[in-house]
Motif scaffolding. Structure first.
Motif, PDB file in Angstrom:
ATOM      1  N   ALA A   1       0.837  -1.207   0.000  1.00  0.00           N
ATOM      2  CA  ALA A   1       0.000   0.000   0.000  1.00  0.00           C
ATOM      3  C   ALA A   1       0.869   1.253   0.000  1.00  0.00           C
ATOM      4  O   ALA A   1       0.576   2.227  -0.715  1.00  0.00           O
ATOM      5  CB  ALA A   1      -0.936  -0.011   1.205  1.00  0.00           C
ATOM      6  N   ARG A   2       1.942   1.236   0.793  1.00  0.00           N
ATOM      7  CA  ARG A   2       2.855   2.387   0.818  1.00  0.00           C
ATOM      8  C   ARG A   2       3.542   2.569  -0.534  1.00  0.00           C
ATOM      9  O   ARG A   2       3.737   3.694  -0.995  1.00  0.00           O
ATOM     10  CB  ARG A   2       3.905   2.201   1.922  1.00  0.00           C
ATOM     11  CG  ARG A   2       3.312   2.346   3.309  1.00  0.00           C
ATOM     12  CD  ARG A   2       4.301   2.096   4.440  1.00  0.00           C
ATOM     13  NE  ARG A   2       5.581   2.704   4.209  1.00  0.00           N
ATOM     14  CZ  ARG A   2       6.749   2.057   4.333  1.00  0.00           C
ATOM     15  NH1 ARG A   2       6.784   0.786   4.679  1.00  0.00           N
ATOM     16  NH2 ARG A   2       7.886   2.696   4.095  1.00  0.00           N
ATOM     17  N   LEU A   3       3.900   1.455  -1.189  1.00  0.00           N
ATOM     18  CA  LEU A   3       4.505   1.528  -2.521  1.00  0.00           C
ATOM     19  C   LEU A   3       3.542   2.156  -3.509  1.00  0.00           C
ATOM     20  O   LEU A   3       3.915   3.027  -4.303  1.00  0.00           O
ATOM     21  CB  LEU A   3       4.920   0.123  -2.984  1.00  0.00           C
ATOM     22  CG  LEU A   3       5.455   0.004  -4.403  1.00  0.00           C
ATOM     23  CD1 LEU A   3       6.773   0.757  -4.550  1.00  0.00           C
ATOM     24  CD2 LEU A   3       5.650  -1.458  -4.773  1.00  0.00           C
ATOM     25  N   GLU A   4       2.283   1.743  -3.459  1.00  0.00           N
ATOM     26  CA  GLU A   4       1.278   2.284  -4.382  1.00  0.00           C
ATOM     27  C   GLU A   4       0.958   3.747  -4.108  1.00  0.00           C
ATOM     28  O   GLU A   4       0.500   4.461  -5.001  1.00  0.00           O
ATOM     29  CB  GLU A   4       0.005   1.429  -4.333  1.00  0.00           C
ATOM     30  CG  GLU A   4       0.191   0.062  -4.950  1.00  0.00           C
ATOM     31  CD  GLU A   4      -1.085  -0.755  -5.016  1.00  0.00           C
ATOM     32  OE1 GLU A   4      -2.131  -0.292  -4.496  1.00  0.00           O
ATOM     33  OE2 GLU A   4      -1.044  -1.855  -5.587  1.00  0.00           O
ATOM     34  N   LYS A   5       1.222   4.208  -2.900  1.00  0.00           N
ATOM     35  CA  LYS A   5       1.034   5.626  -2.577  1.00  0.00           C
ATOM     36  C   LYS A   5       2.226   6.470  -3.000  1.00  0.00           C
ATOM     37  O   LYS A   5       2.156   7.686  -2.997  1.00  0.00           O
ATOM     38  CB  LYS A   5       0.803   5.809  -1.076  1.00  0.00           C
ATOM     39  CG  LYS A   5      -0.529   5.314  -0.593  1.00  0.00           C
ATOM     40  CD  LYS A   5      -0.641   5.504   0.899  1.00  0.00           C
ATOM     41  CE  LYS A   5      -1.936   4.910   1.423  1.00  0.00           C
ATOM     42  NZ  LYS A   5      -2.002   4.975   2.886  1.00  0.00           N
TER      43      LYS A   5
ATOM     44  N   GLY B   1      10.045   5.652   1.485  1.00  0.00           N
ATOM     45  CA  GLY B   1      10.702   4.726   2.399  1.00  0.00           C
ATOM     46  C   GLY B   1      10.569   3.262   2.034  1.00  0.00           C
ATOM     47  O   GLY B   1      11.112   2.410   2.720  1.00  0.00           O
ATOM     48  N   VAL B   2       9.871   2.942   0.969  1.00  0.00           N
ATOM     49  CA  VAL B   2       9.705   1.542   0.582  1.00  0.00           C
ATOM     50  C   VAL B   2      11.001   1.052  -0.057  1.00  0.00           C
ATOM     51  O   VAL B   2      11.598   1.728  -0.904  1.00  0.00           O
ATOM     52  CB  VAL B   2       8.517   1.389  -0.404  1.00  0.00           C
ATOM     53  CG1 VAL B   2       8.377  -0.056  -0.839  1.00  0.00           C
ATOM     54  CG2 VAL B   2       7.235   1.885   0.239  1.00  0.00           C
TER      55      VAL B   2
ATOM     56  N   LEU C   1      13.767  -0.816  -2.263  1.00  0.00           N
ATOM     57  CA  LEU C   1      13.883  -1.130  -3.681  1.00  0.00           C
ATOM     58  C   LEU C   1      13.672  -2.626  -3.919  1.00  0.00           C
ATOM     59  O   LEU C   1      13.099  -3.033  -4.931  1.00  0.00           O
ATOM     60  CB  LEU C   1      15.252  -0.699  -4.195  1.00  0.00           C
ATOM     61  CG  LEU C   1      15.525  -0.860  -5.669  1.00  0.00           C
ATOM     62  CD1 LEU C   1      14.539  -0.067  -6.501  1.00  0.00           C
ATOM     63  CD2 LEU C   1      16.940  -0.420  -5.983  1.00  0.00           C
ATOM     64  N   GLY C   2      14.089  -3.451  -2.978  1.00  0.00           N
ATOM     65  CA  GLY C   2      13.882  -4.892  -3.091  1.00  0.00           C
ATOM     66  C   GLY C   2      12.406  -5.248  -3.101  1.00  0.00           C
ATOM     67  O   GLY C   2      11.987  -6.168  -3.810  1.00  0.00           O
ATOM     68  N   ALA C   3      11.602  -4.537  -2.323  1.00  0.00           N
ATOM     69  CA  ALA C   3      10.157  -4.777  -2.319  1.00  0.00           C
ATOM     70  C   ALA C   3       9.561  -4.429  -3.681  1.00  0.00           C
ATOM     71  O   ALA C   3       8.724  -5.172  -4.208  1.00  0.00           O
ATOM     72  CB  ALA C   3       9.486  -3.954  -1.214  1.00  0.00           C
ATOM     73  N   LEU C   4      10.009  -3.320  -4.251  1.00  0.00           N
ATOM     74  CA  LEU C   4       9.542  -2.952  -5.590  1.00  0.00           C
ATOM     75  C   LEU C   4       9.923  -4.025  -6.600  1.00  0.00           C
ATOM     76  O   LEU C   4       9.107  -4.434  -7.428  1.00  0.00           O
ATOM     77  CB  LEU C   4      10.130  -1.605  -6.015  1.00  0.00           C
ATOM     78  CG  LEU C   4       9.887  -1.190  -7.470  1.00  0.00           C
ATOM     79  CD1 LEU C   4       8.401  -1.015  -7.750  1.00  0.00           C
ATOM     80  CD2 LEU C   4      10.661   0.065  -7.794  1.00  0.00           C
TER      81      LEU C   4
END
Length: 126
Positions: free
Chosen positions: A43-47, A51-52, A54-57
């Motif tokens: 959800a934070r990435l989509e906002k 702070g998200v 790069l590995g999560a992306l």
């Protein structure tokens, strides 16, 4: 904290990730589980939060089938400024093999102990 210049780009990236998820008909929880991230991280990435990780992306893009696009973000072949700076620092002219051989021969004459290094035109030195 991100810079004011990067915030719009991060928000656009988040909107694009959300749009890709919705086009695939995936719920946020499903994508998060498949990518190995928490739903709140997604959800934070989509906002577009800075702070998200790069590995999560990258993990989300793998699940969406878009990971190749991540590698193309900074394509050094199309980095006009970087290419211009590299071009500026290149030598104006190169030296031929004969010039290198002459220089090596002149330094070999200065060796007093009689042991000389041999310079092979193919690039191997002994």
């Amino acid at each position: 904290m991100s810079s004011p210049k990067s915030k719009p780009a991060l928000e656009r990236l988040g909107r694009d990730v959300r749009g890709a998820r919705l086009r695939r008909g995936m719920a946020i929880v499903d994508l998060a589980v498949r990518a190995g991230v928490s739903p709140s991280t997604l959800a934070r990435l989509e906002k577009g939060e800075a702070g998200v990780a790069l590995g999560a992306l990258a993990d989300v893009l793998v699940v969406l089938g878009l990971v190749e696009r991540l590698a193309d973000l900074i394509d050094i072949r199309s980095d006009d400024l970087g290419l211009a700076l590299t071009e500026e620092h290149l030598p104006k002219r190169g030296r031929s093999i004969s010039t290198r051989l002459r220089k090596a021969a002149s330094t070999d004459r200065k060796v007093e102990d009689g042991k000389k290094d041999v310079l092979d035109p193919d690039g191997a030195a002994f």
